[in-house]
Design a protein around this motif. Structure first.
Motif, PDB file in Angstrom:
ATOM      1  N   THR A 190       0.824  -1.201   0.000  1.00 24.45           N
ATOM      2  CA  THR A 190       0.000   0.000   0.000  1.00 24.45           C
ATOM      3  C   THR A 190       0.860   1.252   0.000  1.00 24.45           C
ATOM      4  O   THR A 190       2.055   1.218   0.311  1.00 24.45           O
ATOM      5  N   ASP A 191       0.241   2.374  -0.338  1.00 28.47           N
ATOM      6  CA  ASP A 191       0.902   3.680  -0.300  1.00 28.47           C
ATOM      7  C   ASP A 191      -0.117   4.705   0.161  1.00 28.47           C
ATOM      8  O   ASP A 191      -1.196   4.829  -0.421  1.00 28.47           O
ATOM      9  N   ASN A 221      -8.766   2.633  -4.353  1.00 33.12           N
ATOM     10  CA  ASN A 221      -9.053   3.900  -3.683  1.00 33.12           C
ATOM     11  C   ASN A 221      -7.806   4.784  -3.726  1.00 33.12           C
ATOM     12  O   ASN A 221      -6.834   4.548  -2.998  1.00 33.12           O
ATOM     13  N   LYS A 222      -7.819   5.823  -4.540  1.00 31.11           N
ATOM     14  CA  LYS A 222      -6.669   6.715  -4.679  1.00 31.11           C
ATOM     15  C   LYS A 222      -6.509   7.637  -3.475  1.00 31.11           C
ATOM     16  O   LYS A 222      -5.455   8.249  -3.305  1.00 31.11           O
ATOM     17  N   ASN A 223      -7.529   7.735  -2.635  1.00 30.22           N
ATOM     18  CA  ASN A 223      -7.471   8.598  -1.454  1.00 30.22           C
ATOM     19  C   ASN A 223      -7.283   7.800  -0.168  1.00 30.22           C
ATOM     20  O   ASN A 223      -7.611   8.295   0.921  1.00 30.22           O
ATOM     21  N   TRP A 224      -6.763   6.583  -0.272  1.00 28.94           N
ATOM     22  CA  TRP A 224      -6.584   5.756   0.926  1.00 28.94           C
ATOM     23  C   TRP A 224      -5.528   6.372   1.836  1.00 28.94           C
ATOM     24  O   TRP A 224      -4.485   6.852   1.385  1.00 28.94           O
ATOM     25  N   MET A 225      -5.804   6.363   3.131  1.00 24.87           N
ATOM     26  CA  MET A 225      -4.889   6.931   4.117  1.00 24.87           C
ATOM     27  C   MET A 225      -4.487   5.860   5.126  1.00 24.87           C
ATOM     28  O   MET A 225      -5.302   4.993   5.482  1.00 24.87           O
ATOM     29  N   CYS A 226      -3.262   5.940   5.596  1.00 25.68           N
ATOM     30  CA  CYS A 226      -2.769   5.007   6.597  1.00 25.68           C
ATOM     31  C   CYS A 226      -3.331   5.377   7.964  1.00 25.68           C
ATOM     32  O   CYS A 226      -3.838   6.492   8.159  1.00 25.68           O
ATOM     33  N   PRO A 227      -3.276   4.487   8.945  1.00 24.46           N
ATOM     34  CA  PRO A 227      -3.807   4.812  10.283  1.00 24.46           C
ATOM     35  C   PRO A 227      -3.155   6.034  10.919  1.00 24.46           C
ATOM     36  O   PRO A 227      -3.803   6.758  11.692  1.00 24.46           O
ATOM     37  N   HIS A 228      -1.880   6.284  10.625  1.00 24.82           N
ATOM     38  CA  HIS A 228      -1.206   7.461  11.193  1.00 24.82           C
ATOM     39  C   HIS A 228      -1.880   8.750  10.731  1.00 24.82           C
ATOM     40  O   HIS A 228      -2.158   9.646  11.540  1.00 24.82           O
TER      41      HIS A 228
END
Length: 286
Positions: A190-191, A221-228
């Motif tokens: 993931t990124d 999903n191009k707007n996926w965000m990591c938990p941080h």
């Protein structure tokens, strides 16, 4: 008085035992042997003390030995015959050539800009021709496991933030892990769309087990965000990263293999379990 008599008795017993031991040695004929050994030891010490020491050589007054390369260079470069040491242009005071940038472009070079803008699942690595070749058996083995991958590669493998395994992904369409193309992203990692850092790099297995998300959905999903980033932006403060590094920073004990406990309790992943536990702890404190 009792102590004095006890001391006298002890001394008498000790002297009697010494005499008894000496008599036993004399009956066995060992006194002569001990005397011979002492004589041999003393003679060896005397011989060792008369060993001639090597004379000291003082090298300060002797001329230095130089190789033929240095002597040849000194005779050709120095007409006076004195030895001349090779020095860099910086020590000689010769300014180096300035780095010429393309006209109209000032600052970092194109290569440095590419390193800064690359996503975390497409890092730029320097490889040799030998490192860029993997045997066909290894490439076939790469697709055996789609979760974390089954081939470890310290050069092309991208480290997962949770399991910290630098493995080639098992995705069939990954050009980076399949063709070893460093200019392509690894579709098995993931990124984060916000930070693009190593905190948002997760393999398929860790993404599913630790956070309950599917790699195909995250990839779409191009707007996926990591938990941080989710926690930092305040979208869901209880949705935290449950890697051992991040939990230790929070002074929380690492969970270990907690997916079985989470599923037995009806949670989708370990992150959902931790989020519920944090919410319950907060409610009890109120």
């Amino acid at each position: 008085m009792g102590r004095l008599s006890a001391k006298i008795d002890y001394e008498e017993i000790r002297i009697a035992r010494i005499l008894e031991n000496q008599a036993k040695l004399a009956s066995l004929g060992l006194n002569k042997t001990l005397a011979d050994l002492r004589a041999v030891a003393s003679s060896a010490k005397s011989v060792k003390s008369h060993v001639r020491k090597a004379p000291k050589i003082y090298y300060s007054g002797m001329p230095l030995r130089r190789s033929s390369r240095l002597t040849k260079a000194s005779t050709t470069e120095s007409p006076s015959g004195h030895d001349s040491l090779r020095r860099s242009n910086r020590l000689r005071g010769i300014p180096r050539d300035p780095i010429s940038l393309p006209q109209g472009k000032v600052g970092v070079s194109k290569k440095n800009r590419e390193e800064e803008t690359r996503p975390a699942n497409m890092p730029l690595v320097k490889v040799t021709a030998l490192q860029a070749q993997l045997s066909p058996d290894i490439m076939i083995q790469r697709c055996n496991s789609k979760n974390r991958g089954s081939v470890y590669s310290p050069v092309f493998g991208i480290c997962c933030h949770f399991c910290r395994q630098k493995k080639l992904c098992g995705e069939e369409g990954c050009k980076r892990c399949g063709n070893l193309d460093i200019d392509e992203p690894c579709i098995g990692k993931t990124d984060c769309s916000v930070c693009h850092s190593s905190n948002g790099v997760l393999c398929r297995a860790c993404l599913k087990v630790r956070y309950g998300e599917e790699m195909d959905e995250v990839r779409a999903n191009k707007n996926w965000m990591c938990p941080h980033c989710i926690e930092e932006k305040g979208i869901n403060p209880k949705w935290i990263c449950n890697s051992s590094f991040c939990l230790k920073k929070r002074r929380m004990a690492p969970t270990g293999i907690a997916i079985f406990r989470a599923r037995e309790m009806g949670y989708k992943s370990v992150a959902h379990l931790i989020m519920d536990e944090l919410q319950q702890t907060q409610n009890r404190r109120r």
